[in-house]
Design an enzyme around this catalytic site. Structure first.
Site, PDB file in Angstrom:
ATOM      1  N   ARG A 108       0.798  -1.335   0.183  1.00 51.93           N
ATOM      2  CA  ARG A 108       0.040  -0.093   0.120  1.00 51.93           C
ATOM      3  C   ARG A 108       1.006   1.308  -0.108  1.00 51.93           C
ATOM      4  NH1 ARG A 108      -5.136   1.298   3.610  1.00 51.93           N
ATOM      5  NH2 ARG A 108      -5.863   0.111   2.274  1.00 51.93           N
ATOM      6  N   HIS A 135      -7.416   1.005  -6.116  1.00 53.84           N
ATOM      7  CA  HIS A 135      -7.615  -0.009  -5.045  1.00 53.84           C
ATOM      8  C   HIS A 135      -8.305  -1.431  -5.511  1.00 53.84           C
ATOM      9  CE1 HIS A 135      -7.656  -1.290  -1.190  1.00 53.84           C
ATOM     10  NE2 HIS A 135      -8.459  -0.682  -0.499  1.00 53.84           N
ATOM     11  N   GLN A 138     -10.254  -3.907  -3.115  1.00 57.28           N
ATOM     12  CA  GLN A 138     -11.196  -3.593  -2.482  1.00 57.28           C
ATOM     13  C   GLN A 138     -12.508  -3.717  -3.469  1.00 57.28           C
ATOM     14  OE1 GLN A 138     -11.949  -1.815   0.555  1.00 57.28           O
ATOM     15  NE2 GLN A 138     -14.146  -2.494  -0.205  1.00 57.28           N
ATOM     16  N   ASP A 227     -17.451   6.815  -0.170  1.00 54.84           N
ATOM     17  CA  ASP A 227     -16.219   6.972   0.365  1.00 54.84           C
ATOM     18  C   ASP A 227     -15.749   8.241   1.037  1.00 54.84           C
ATOM     19  OD1 ASP A 227     -13.455   6.028   0.926  1.00 54.84           O
ATOM     20  OD2 ASP A 227     -12.789   6.447  -0.956  1.00 54.84           O
ATOM     21  N   CYS A 267     -16.243   1.432   1.442  1.00 51.65           N
ATOM     22  CA  CYS A 267     -15.223   0.478   1.540  1.00 51.65           C
ATOM     23  C   CYS A 267     -14.562   0.641   3.069  1.00 51.65           C
ATOM     24  CB  CYS A 267     -14.144   1.217   0.792  1.00 51.65           C
ATOM     25  SG  CYS A 267     -13.841   2.939   0.890  1.00 51.65           S
ATOM     26  N   ARG A 295     -13.352  -8.668   1.832  1.00 52.36           N
ATOM     27  CA  ARG A 295     -11.727  -8.325   1.324  1.00 52.36           C
ATOM     28  C   ARG A 295     -10.792  -9.627   1.414  1.00 52.36           C
ATOM     29  NH1 ARG A 295     -10.079  -3.257   1.736  1.00 52.36           N
ATOM     30  NH2 ARG A 295      -7.726  -4.250   0.627  1.00 52.36           N
TER      31      ARG A 295
HETATM   32  N1   CP Z   1     -11.062  -0.352   2.824  1.00 52.98           N
HETATM   33  C1   CP Z   1      -9.749  -0.374   3.346  1.00 52.98           C
HETATM   34  O1   CP Z   1      -8.838  -0.455   2.537  1.00 52.98           O
HETATM   35  O2   CP Z   1      -9.322  -0.080   4.464  1.00 52.98           O
HETATM   36  P1   CP Z   1      -8.157   0.073   5.545  1.00 52.98           P
HETATM   37  O3   CP Z   1      -7.623   1.376   4.774  1.00 52.98           O
HETATM   38  O4   CP Z   1      -8.392   0.122   6.630  1.00 52.98           O
HETATM   39  O5   CP Z   1      -7.248  -1.040   4.953  1.00 52.98           O
HETATM   40  N1  NVA Z   2     -10.404   6.705  -0.799  1.00 51.64           N
HETATM   41  C1  NVA Z   2      -9.666   6.226   0.654  1.00 51.64           C
HETATM   42  C2  NVA Z   2      -9.972   4.749   0.626  1.00 51.64           C
HETATM   43  C3  NVA Z   2      -9.435   4.151   2.044  1.00 51.64           C
HETATM   44  C4  NVA Z   2      -9.806   2.551   1.900  1.00 51.64           C
HETATM   45  C5  NVA Z   2      -8.223   6.453   0.662  1.00 51.64           C
HETATM   46  O1  NVA Z   2      -7.559   6.526  -0.363  1.00 51.64           O
HETATM   47  O2  NVA Z   2      -7.946   6.893   1.763  1.00 51.64           O
END
Ligand code: CP
Ligand code: NVA
Length: 309
Positions: A108, A135, A138, A227, A267, A295
């Site tokens: 990530r 993502h 997700q 989101d 999400c 997930r």
């Molecule tokens: N939805 C998601 O990716 O959650 P986290 O940021 O907690 O991993």
């Molecule tokens: N759009 C959000 C998604 C988190 C899972 C972010 O990037 O923070």
């Protein structure tokens, strides 16, 4: 190029429809197996995974680590201060070292280029656990959740309300492969990346709409999706965004307009009272927790596919 033999899982549309649907089928199958209490399916026995996080996470970290270990493997968490990607060491060096220890790498990161570099320099599969651009894990979990609740993804109407962000890009890239109706309702100036919208439209698979009108957008929706308005890395813009995004909150009135068949998805993490009301998240039509659970199952299937099981 769409190809079922690709080494990495970076964008949904790198794969063809058959492969994506096969992975989703597999996710349901392995989910059922794990839910039945079966604990002798251990394909990842003797395998290790490194998980690089330059941003915070709950779901991604815990679902990858738990899923990999339930299937027999061992996962190693590397937080923002551990390897300090790009600061302590160059991404291409990290990639070439980790792949000598580990069978698979999940990451990530902020810049999308970082995940591309990891994939380029690592000789083992790299899985995208979120970048500023997309993502994919997700949206695979979301697709699995829609299939479970509605019976199919094809032909459904998914209406995303909010910022045209990484989540939207992955929805668009899924729509480039599997046919459904995707609508993104966002404030002016917060539309998704133009090239990605073009790519999804050019694929000619799905109906894609980008609009500023939430009320019109949600008509006949099967899913209303939300989101955060300020993603990770944008938190200093949060206050400004709260003003600009007024009118883009998913509340009970908007869900009523969507109609009785509409589910609510998010999400997570969610800011209750900002992009969505507490009442909507807690409503019977909200499926955010089964969605979060999926997930793990979607990612298990992605990893099984990449590791050749
Ligand atoms: N939805 C998601 O990716 O959650 P986290 O940021 O907690 O991993
Ligand atoms: N759009 C959000 C998604 C988190 C899972 C972010 O990037 O923070």
């Amino acid at each position: 190029k769409a190809n079922s033999e690709l080494k990495d899982f970076l964008h949904i549309n790198d794969f063809d429809k058959d492969t994506i649907l096969k992975i989703l089928d597999r996710a349901a199958e392995v989910k059922a197996l794990l839910k039945s209490g079966e604990n002798t399916y251990l394909p990842f026995k003797g395998k290790t995974m490194s998980m690089i996080f330059t941003k915070p996470s709950m779901r991604t970290r815990v679902s990858f680590e738990t899923g990999f270990s339930l299937l027999g493997g061992h996962a190693i968490y590397l937080g923002p201060n551990d390897i300090q990607m790009g600061k302590r060491e160059e991404t291409r060096d990290i990639a070439r070292v980790l792949c000598r220890y580990n069978d698979i790498i999940m990451a990530r990161v902020f810049a999308h280029q970082d995940i591309l570099d990891l994939a380029k320099y690592a000789t083992v599969p790299v899985v995208n656990g979120l970048t500023d651009y997309n993502h994919p894990c997700q949206i695979m979990a979301d697709a699995l959740t829609i299939i479970e609740h509605i019976g199919h993804l094809e032909g459904t109407k998914v209406v995303y309300v909010g910022d045209g962000n990484n989540i939207v890009h992955s929805w668009l890239l899924l729509a480039a492969v599997v046919p459904f109706h995707f609508v993104c309702a966002c404030p002016e100036g917060f539309e998704p990346d133009k090239e990605t919208v073009e790519k999804a439209r050019k694929a000619g698979i799905s109906k894609i709409e980008i609009t500023n009108d939430t009320k019109e957008a949600v008509q006949g929706a099967d899913v209303v999706y939300s989101d955060v308005w300020a993603s990770m890395g944008q938190k200093e813009e949060a206050e400004h965004r709260r003003k600009v995004f007024k009118g883009f909150q998913v509340d009970e009135a908007l869900m009523k307009l969507a109609g009785r068949k509409a589910y609510f998805m998010h999400c997570l993490p969610a800011e209750r009272g900002i992009e969505v009301t507490d009442g909507v998240i807690e409503a019977p039509y909200s499926i955010v927790f089964p969605q979060a659970e999926n997930r793990m199952h979607a990612q298990n299937a992605i990893m099984l596919h990449l590791l050749g099981f």
